[in-house]
Motif scaffolding. Structure first.
Motif, PDB file in Angstrom:
ATOM      1  N   ARG A 151      60.857  39.387  38.357  1.00 40.34           N
ATOM      2  CA  ARG A 151      59.775  40.485  38.120  1.00 40.34           C
ATOM      3  C   ARG A 151      59.521  41.106  39.632  1.00 40.34           C
ATOM      4  O   ARG A 151      59.141  42.382  39.579  1.00 40.34           O
ATOM      5  CB  ARG A 151      58.647  39.622  37.410  1.00 40.34           C
ATOM      6  CG  ARG A 151      58.738  39.325  36.086  1.00 40.34           C
ATOM      7  CD  ARG A 151      57.461  38.713  35.571  1.00 40.34           C
ATOM      8  NE  ARG A 151      56.487  39.665  35.563  1.00 40.34           N
ATOM      9  CZ  ARG A 151      55.161  39.752  35.182  1.00 40.34           C
ATOM     10  NH1 ARG A 151      54.860  38.435  35.159  1.00 40.34           N
ATOM     11  NH2 ARG A 151      54.481  40.694  35.232  1.00 40.34           N
TER      12      ARG A 151
ATOM     13  N   GLU B 282      54.091  46.881  34.704  1.00 43.67           N
ATOM     14  CA  GLU B 282      54.390  47.395  36.195  1.00 43.67           C
ATOM     15  C   GLU B 282      53.380  48.591  36.845  1.00 43.67           C
ATOM     16  O   GLU B 282      52.885  48.641  37.694  1.00 43.67           O
ATOM     17  CB  GLU B 282      55.892  47.644  36.502  1.00 43.67           C
ATOM     18  CG  GLU B 282      56.748  46.672  35.996  1.00 43.67           C
ATOM     19  CD  GLU B 282      58.097  46.978  35.586  1.00 43.67           C
ATOM     20  OE1 GLU B 282      59.009  46.858  36.399  1.00 43.67           O
ATOM     21  OE2 GLU B 282      58.149  47.624  34.374  1.00 43.67           O
TER      22      GLU B 282
ATOM     23  N   ASN C 270      60.598  45.044  40.147  1.00 36.88           N
ATOM     24  CA  ASN C 270      59.436  45.692  39.633  1.00 36.88           C
ATOM     25  C   ASN C 270      59.635  47.180  39.718  1.00 36.88           C
ATOM     26  O   ASN C 270      60.243  47.783  40.738  1.00 36.88           O
ATOM     27  CB  ASN C 270      58.316  45.288  40.700  1.00 36.88           C
ATOM     28  CG  ASN C 270      56.888  46.114  40.421  1.00 36.88           C
ATOM     29  OD1 ASN C 270      56.709  45.604  39.352  1.00 36.88           O
ATOM     30  ND2 ASN C 270      56.496  46.756  41.293  1.00 36.88           N
ATOM     31  N   THR C 271      59.280  47.998  38.683  1.00 39.12           N
ATOM     32  CA  THR C 271      59.443  49.567  38.718  1.00 39.12           C
ATOM     33  C   THR C 271      60.793  49.955  38.395  1.00 39.12           C
ATOM     34  O   THR C 271      61.107  51.031  38.422  1.00 39.12           O
ATOM     35  CB  THR C 271      58.677  50.100  39.623  1.00 39.12           C
ATOM     36  OG1 THR C 271      59.498  50.015  40.827  1.00 39.12           O
ATOM     37  CG2 THR C 271      57.222  49.702  39.840  1.00 39.12           C
TER      38      THR C 271
ATOM     39  N   ILE D  97      49.894  42.822  38.887  1.00 34.93           N
ATOM     40  CA  ILE D  97      51.157  42.998  39.652  1.00 34.93           C
ATOM     41  C   ILE D  97      50.915  43.019  40.965  1.00 34.93           C
ATOM     42  O   ILE D  97      51.899  42.271  41.658  1.00 34.93           O
ATOM     43  CB  ILE D  97      51.672  44.497  39.216  1.00 34.93           C
ATOM     44  CG1 ILE D  97      51.882  44.565  37.746  1.00 34.93           C
ATOM     45  CG2 ILE D  97      52.872  44.720  40.202  1.00 34.93           C
ATOM     46  CD1 ILE D  97      53.289  43.640  37.457  1.00 34.93           C
TER      47      ILE D  97
ATOM     48  N   PRO E 241      49.672  50.479  39.655  1.00 31.92           N
ATOM     49  CA  PRO E 241      49.961  48.841  39.303  1.00 31.92           C
ATOM     50  C   PRO E 241      48.513  48.125  39.134  1.00 31.92           C
ATOM     51  O   PRO E 241      47.717  48.435  39.790  1.00 31.92           O
ATOM     52  CB  PRO E 241      50.645  48.478  40.887  1.00 31.92           C
ATOM     53  CG  PRO E 241      51.144  49.435  41.451  1.00 31.92           C
ATOM     54  CD  PRO E 241      50.033  50.635  41.034  1.00 31.92           C
TER      55      PRO E 241
END
Length: 631
Positions: free
Chosen positions: A554, A71, A558-559, A359, A355
């Motif tokens: 995902r 990520e 994300n993060t 990503i 990123p």
């Protein structure tokens, strides 16, 4: 004398124990333990000690391997335990992020379990407490004990189960613990969580006092149970023949070798129970509510739905955060660009994580589809230049030259990714018609200025940065928040995944997927794939919907320190995490110089990397321990 001899023998045989870990016998410190549980106030301190071992997933530099999930990528200049880990420097002599012993950036999870056991052995003796409170505190610690075992299982696979602390005169056979089969680990963790549900409170987070916020409750236990069972049902742990020869001499195979669909059914039922619990106490997906002075476009509102669902300061009034990590605030300054404006430059923001291009390309188009499957979107021309125009001025600075990749993307793309020419709402300006924007190309205010303070990929993460942070002079003022360990969206996604894996596509699966997409301003699964895709009807098969759910997960998480574990449990890490880290030429001044595809780092993920190694010294101390597979 007999007790003294046995203790000496244990220490001699284990070659001089140093520090405290799961191998240690309980010391003869009765007076110290009695003092810790002599009064309620002392017992509460010990309760918080049990909480203190929670991994700090929001910390980038040392505490968690979770950001290894592709990520964000760290600058090579920043040599931290995490950066060394993701760059392939893991080893057996001094493992990075060692949660087995609490070394090299890890916390000692076995010491955490030992302290939990001490608490559980003594809490019922505290005199100035009512029984319901004793039972609730014990339930909280059982939850923590379950989580610490689960966290170790995610990292190391089969692990020893420390159900009780050893006495000082324990036999050698008891001290030299063994890894237990995966299914036994899962059953014990779930058993602990089921026991907690008898006594944990079932209150909406909004009714919890601020000082008590983050204390374990029933919904957290149900959510963790769903996550544990989904992990156990996934390919890494469910019939994984890659580890057919990973066998303990006494206990036999440590990984089950036969796939069981019923494991997905257990996960589906657990996730639905957690969702029903959330509904019962009034939780729902977060939607940003602007104050009376803010006149925001729908475009900005959708973006703030995503950013504030995760990075809001007042998570106790955000009906979506299930489990805030009380171990520490999210680390924002390390990922914040040095400036959003030519007149503002902070000396305290590092912006040293970015990123990768993969990503950036993972997020959907505005039609709710992967960019390669949207027949209305110019996939082959995505790197061609384009100038921001009035129709897209909420996303791209009008008149600024960037690339087509940054146009006509879903709101979650703009909520997550800061790009060259990209609008960045908030950060001190809350007029929707006068936003900041990034200029990342060489020589501009968001570009490379210092070796240690710039994005390595040409992009910046946005979602983990609270929109109310702001720059003033050379100072950066941060609105802190507790990093969420779990949000309601994860329960929705866990249920959708488990139900599809068990019985295929269904109306209920689409209900939960589409609830998340609608909140994000994305068309429904059916609408996107039927009207705009080059793979019409993909969602109608189990395999096709599996792909969609995994990408949805995902994107949405994300993060959030979740994706790494997903890639592991799906057994896709060796493919995805072996891709080169791609970005742009960060020192390029002109668009044609900046937008040159650049390999930032050639990453490698091998089969052995699915599990962390145990330090060789530990194996010498306990000959019953097997090294992790492949190490």
């Amino acid at each position: 004398m007999k007790k003294f001899i046995k203790i000496s023998l244990v220490f001699l045989t284990l070659q001089g124990l140093s520090g405290c870990n799961y191998l240690d016998v309980v010391p003869d410190n009765v007076r110290t333990i009695e003092h810790s549980f002599a009064l309620r106030i002392e017992a509460k301190r010990y309760l918080y000690t049990c909480y203190s071992y929670l991994p700090q997933h929001g910390q980038l530099t040392s505490q968690s391997p979770s950001f290894a999930g592709f990520e964000m990528w760290p600058l090579a200049f920043n040599a931290t335990n995490t950066s060394q880990f993701v760059m392939g420097q893991q080893n057996v002599s001094e493992p990075l992020l060692n949660y087995w012993e609490g070394r090299a950036g890890g916390k000692d999870m076995f010491q955490a379990i030992r302290d939990c056991n001490i608490f559980l052995e003594n809490i019922q003796q505290v005199p100035d407490m009512q029984q319901p409170e004793r039972d609730q505190w014990a339930a909280e610690v059982k939850f923590l004990k379950a989580y610490y075992h689960f966290f170790l299982m995610q990292l190391y696979g089969p692990i020893p189960l420390i159900k009780e602390n050893l006495e000082s005169d324990a036999e050698m056979s008891e001290v030299r613990v063994r890894r237990q089969p995966v299914d036994a680990c899962v059953d014990y963790i779930v058993e602990l969580l089921d026991e907690t549900l008898v006594y944990l409170p079932n209150l909406p987070l909004q009714q919890i006092d601020r000082p008590e916020y983050g204390r374990i409750n029933a919904l957290m236990a149900r959510g963790l149970k769903a996550k544990v069972l989904a992990t156990a049902a996934s390919p890494l742990f469910n019939g994984n023949t890659d580890y057919a020869d990973y066998i303990d001499p006494e206990l036999g195979p440590l990984f089950n070798q036969t796939y069981s669909a019923e494991k997905w059914q257990r996960a589906m039922i657990a996730a639905k129970e957690a969702i029903d619990n959330a509904t019962e106490i009034g939780m729902k997906l977060y939607e940003f509510q602007p104050g009376p002075t803010l006149n925001l476009s729908d475009t900005t509102l959708f973006e703030l739905n995503i950013r504030e669902a995760f990075a809001t300061r007042d998570a106790n009034i955000n009906g979506e955060v299930i489990w805030p990590n009380t171990g520490g605030n999210a680390q924002q300054s390390a990922i914040t660009p040095r400036s959003w404006s030519p007149t503002l430059t902070s000396a305290s923001t590092a912006g040293a994580y970015g990123p990768p291009l993969q990503i950036v390309e993972m997020f959907y188009t505005d039609k709710g589809l992967p960019i390669e499957h949207d027949k209305t979107w110019d996939y082959n021309g995505r790197y061609d230049f384009r100038i921001g125009d009035v129709q897209n001025n909420h996303h791209v600075k009008e008149g600024y030259e960037t690339i087509k990749l940054h146009f006509h993307r879903e709101p979650r793309f703009y909520a997550n990714i800061g790009f060259d020419g990209g609008i960045w709402y908030g950060q001190g300006i809350y007029d929707d018609k006068a936003n900041f924007h990034l200029e990342i190309r060489g020589g501009r205010y968001s570009s490379v200025r210092e070796t240690s303070a710039h994005s390595p990929t040409g992009y910046y993460p946005k979602k983990p940065i609270n929109y109310q942070n702001y720059l003033e002079g050379s100072s950066y003022f941060v609105t802190s928040y507790l990093f969420p360990n779990m949000r309601l969206t994860e329960l929705y996604l866990l249920y959708a995944e488990a139900a599809n894996e068990f019985s295929g596509p269904s109306e209920e699966v689409f209900y939960y997927l589409n609830a998340i997409r609608t909140r994000a301003g994305v068309p429904t699964v059916e609408e996107s794939w039927d009207l705009y895709s080059n793979q019409q009807g993909k969602y109608s098969t189990k395999g096709g919907l599996q792909d969609i759910i995994r990408q949805e997960r995902r994107i949405e998480l994300n993060t959030e320190s979740q994706v790494y574990w997903d890639l592991l449990r799906w057994k896709t890490a060796e493919t995805i995490l072996s891709q080169p880290i791609l970005g742009w030429d960060k020192r390029g001044v002109l668009p044609e110089e900046f937008y040159k595809l650049t390999v930032i780092f050639q990453r490698q993920f091998r089969k052995r990397d699915y599990f962390m190694p145990i330090r060789e010294y530990e194996l010498q101390r306990n000959e019953n321990l097997l090294q992790s597979p492949g190490w």
